[in-house]
Design a protein around this motif. Structure first.
Motif, PDB file in Angstrom:
ATOM      1  N   LEU A  40       0.817  -1.276  -0.111  1.00  9.52           N
ATOM      2  CA  LEU A  40       0.114  -0.014  -0.073  1.00  9.52           C
ATOM      3  C   LEU A  40       0.837   1.159   0.154  1.00  9.52           C
ATOM      4  O   LEU A  40       1.050   1.915  -1.136  1.00  9.52           O
ATOM      5  N   TYR A  41       1.562   1.683   1.058  1.00  9.05           N
ATOM      6  CA  TYR A  41       2.198   2.827   1.095  1.00  9.05           C
ATOM      7  C   TYR A  41       3.121   2.524   2.450  1.00  9.05           C
ATOM      8  O   TYR A  41       3.343   1.874   3.250  1.00  9.05           O
ATOM      9  N   THR A  42       4.442   3.510   2.525  1.00  6.19           N
ATOM     10  CA  THR A  42       5.222   3.396   3.566  1.00  6.19           C
ATOM     11  C   THR A  42       4.877   4.700   4.191  1.00  6.19           C
ATOM     12  O   THR A  42       5.032   5.990   3.859  1.00  6.19           O
ATOM     13  N   PHE A  43       4.760   4.619   5.673  1.00  5.44           N
ATOM     14  CA  PHE A  43       4.469   5.603   6.613  1.00  5.44           C
ATOM     15  C   PHE A  43       5.716   6.046   7.477  1.00  5.44           C
ATOM     16  O   PHE A  43       6.060   4.843   8.070  1.00  5.44           O
ATOM     17  N   ASP A  96     -12.808   8.985   9.697  1.00  5.58           N
ATOM     18  CA  ASP A  96     -13.182   9.865   8.722  1.00  5.58           C
ATOM     19  C   ASP A  96     -12.053   9.484   7.578  1.00  5.58           C
ATOM     20  O   ASP A  96     -10.811   9.886   7.547  1.00  5.58           O
ATOM     21  N   ILE A  97     -12.459   9.108   6.386  1.00  7.89           N
ATOM     22  CA  ILE A  97     -11.449   8.612   5.157  1.00  7.89           C
ATOM     23  C   ILE A  97     -10.792   9.883   4.872  1.00  7.89           C
ATOM     24  O   ILE A  97      -9.339   9.755   4.790  1.00  7.89           O
ATOM     25  N   SER A 124      -7.390   4.331   6.276  1.00 10.64           N
ATOM     26  CA  SER A 124      -8.205   5.506   5.388  1.00 10.64           C
ATOM     27  C   SER A 124      -7.472   5.631   4.057  1.00 10.64           C
ATOM     28  O   SER A 124      -8.089   5.404   3.031  1.00 10.64           O
ATOM     29  N   THR A 125      -6.170   5.368   4.239  1.00 11.68           N
ATOM     30  CA  THR A 125      -5.211   5.306   2.887  1.00 11.68           C
ATOM     31  C   THR A 125      -5.637   3.984   1.921  1.00 11.68           C
ATOM     32  O   THR A 125      -5.649   4.002   0.757  1.00 11.68           O
ATOM     33  N   ARG A 159      -7.106   4.024  -1.684  1.00 16.43           N
ATOM     34  CA  ARG A 159      -6.428   3.270  -2.830  1.00 16.43           C
ATOM     35  C   ARG A 159      -7.476   2.176  -3.486  1.00 16.43           C
ATOM     36  O   ARG A 159      -7.546   2.282  -4.819  1.00 16.43           O
ATOM     37  N   ILE A 160      -8.350   1.508  -2.773  1.00 15.12           N
ATOM     38  CA  ILE A 160      -9.170   0.802  -3.345  1.00 15.12           C
ATOM     39  C   ILE A 160     -10.176   1.392  -4.059  1.00 15.12           C
ATOM     40  O   ILE A 160     -10.481   0.962  -5.193  1.00 15.12           O
TER      41      ILE A 160
END
Length: 288
Positions: A122-125, A183-184, A206-207, A211-212
């Protein structure tokens, strides 16, 4: 020939450089990689702090009988965020990739065994102070799977599938009396939420929804949540769940026309009264 090579290496070792800049340039551009690495490790270089690396997995399932979208959360057994609900995950070992860590940690904490076909990075935080234990960067994943029996691992006191209900950009996760509201767009747990998520997991979840939603109509991997095959109506229901709509508001004919570009027919069988229903699967080019 061997003597000549040996002579050259010894000659390099005895070389004198006018300054450090000249020496650095030689080892980076002229010497062999073996010689460079030996030289590099011998240098008195600045010591940089290194972060710990973790993985977090946003796991979705869809229960056909209940017509219910769900998310898997664990209840943390230890500090920090003791007794808070969180995404399954943990620290990456030096000998494994983040993909491998995601599969291992998910099985250890939930009892669910995934393969790399189930997960999507997905993503790097990396926001500073996202973890009170120190500098921790996390690589997050999305997983789509069938609802499975769960077993809490050593670092979880409980693990549950939470029902997901969406209205616009508001997401409600519920399991019995437990209610978590997100809350997205704000990428956070609502202040009014009964329960709060650990770390920045509200932002990660939320991320995942963003993405989806953003990829559904161009790369509908989300439909693997339905297993090996599905009907067009079932696909409409899954899309509607993520969009927070009644599936009947998605026009069947137009939806089917758009979806057929990404799926292939795999079966035809009775599902009730009337003609047999056609079943589809996501075509392999759209699974990566």
């Amino acid at each position: 020939m061997k003597r000549k090579i040996k002579f050259k290496i010894e000659e390099v070792n005895l070389m004198k450089f006018e300054n450090k800049k000249e020496e650095k340039k030689y080892y980076e551009t002229v010497a062999s990689e073996e010689e460079f690495l030996k030289w590099y490790k011998a240098q008195d270089l600045p010591k940089y702090e290194t972060p710990s690396v973790t993985v977090d997995n946003v796991m979705f399932c869809y229960n056909r009988e209940e017509d219910q979208l769900k998310m898997l959360l664990i209840k943390r057994k230890a500090h920090p965020f003791k007794d808070s609900w969180a995404l399954p995950g943990g620290f990456v070992n030096p000998t494994e990739s983040t993909n491998e860590s995601c599969l291992r940690e998910t099985q250890e904490e939930t009892g669910v065994k995934l393969t790399e076909l189930n997960i999507e990075q997905l993503y790097t935080f990396s926001t500073p102070n996202r973890d009170p234990r120190g500098w921790v960067i996390t690589t997050s994943y999305i997983a789509f799977l069938n609802q499975e029996v769960l077993t809490a691992g050593d670092y979880a006191s409980d693990v549950k599938w939470f029902n997901i209900d969406i209205e616009g950009d508001l997401v409600m996760l519920t399991e019995g009396d437990i209610v978590i509201q997100l809350d997205i767009q704000k990428e956070a747990t609502l202040v009014s939420s009964q329960e709060r998520l650990a770390f920045d997991h509200g932002e990660i979840i939320s991320t995942a929804f963003k993405r989806i939603r953003g990829k559904m109509y161009s790369q509908p991997r989300v439909l693997t949540i339905l297993g090996e095959s599905f009907t067009i109506t079932e696909a409409r229901k899954v899309f509607a769940k993520f969009l927070g709509l009644d599936y009947k508001k998605i026009d069947h004919s137009n939806f089917k026309k758009d979806l057929l570009k990404f799926v292939k027919e795999v079966d035809e069988r009775p599902t009730g009264v009337g003609r047999p229903s056609k079943f589809y699967a996501v075509d392999s080019p759209y699974l990566t």
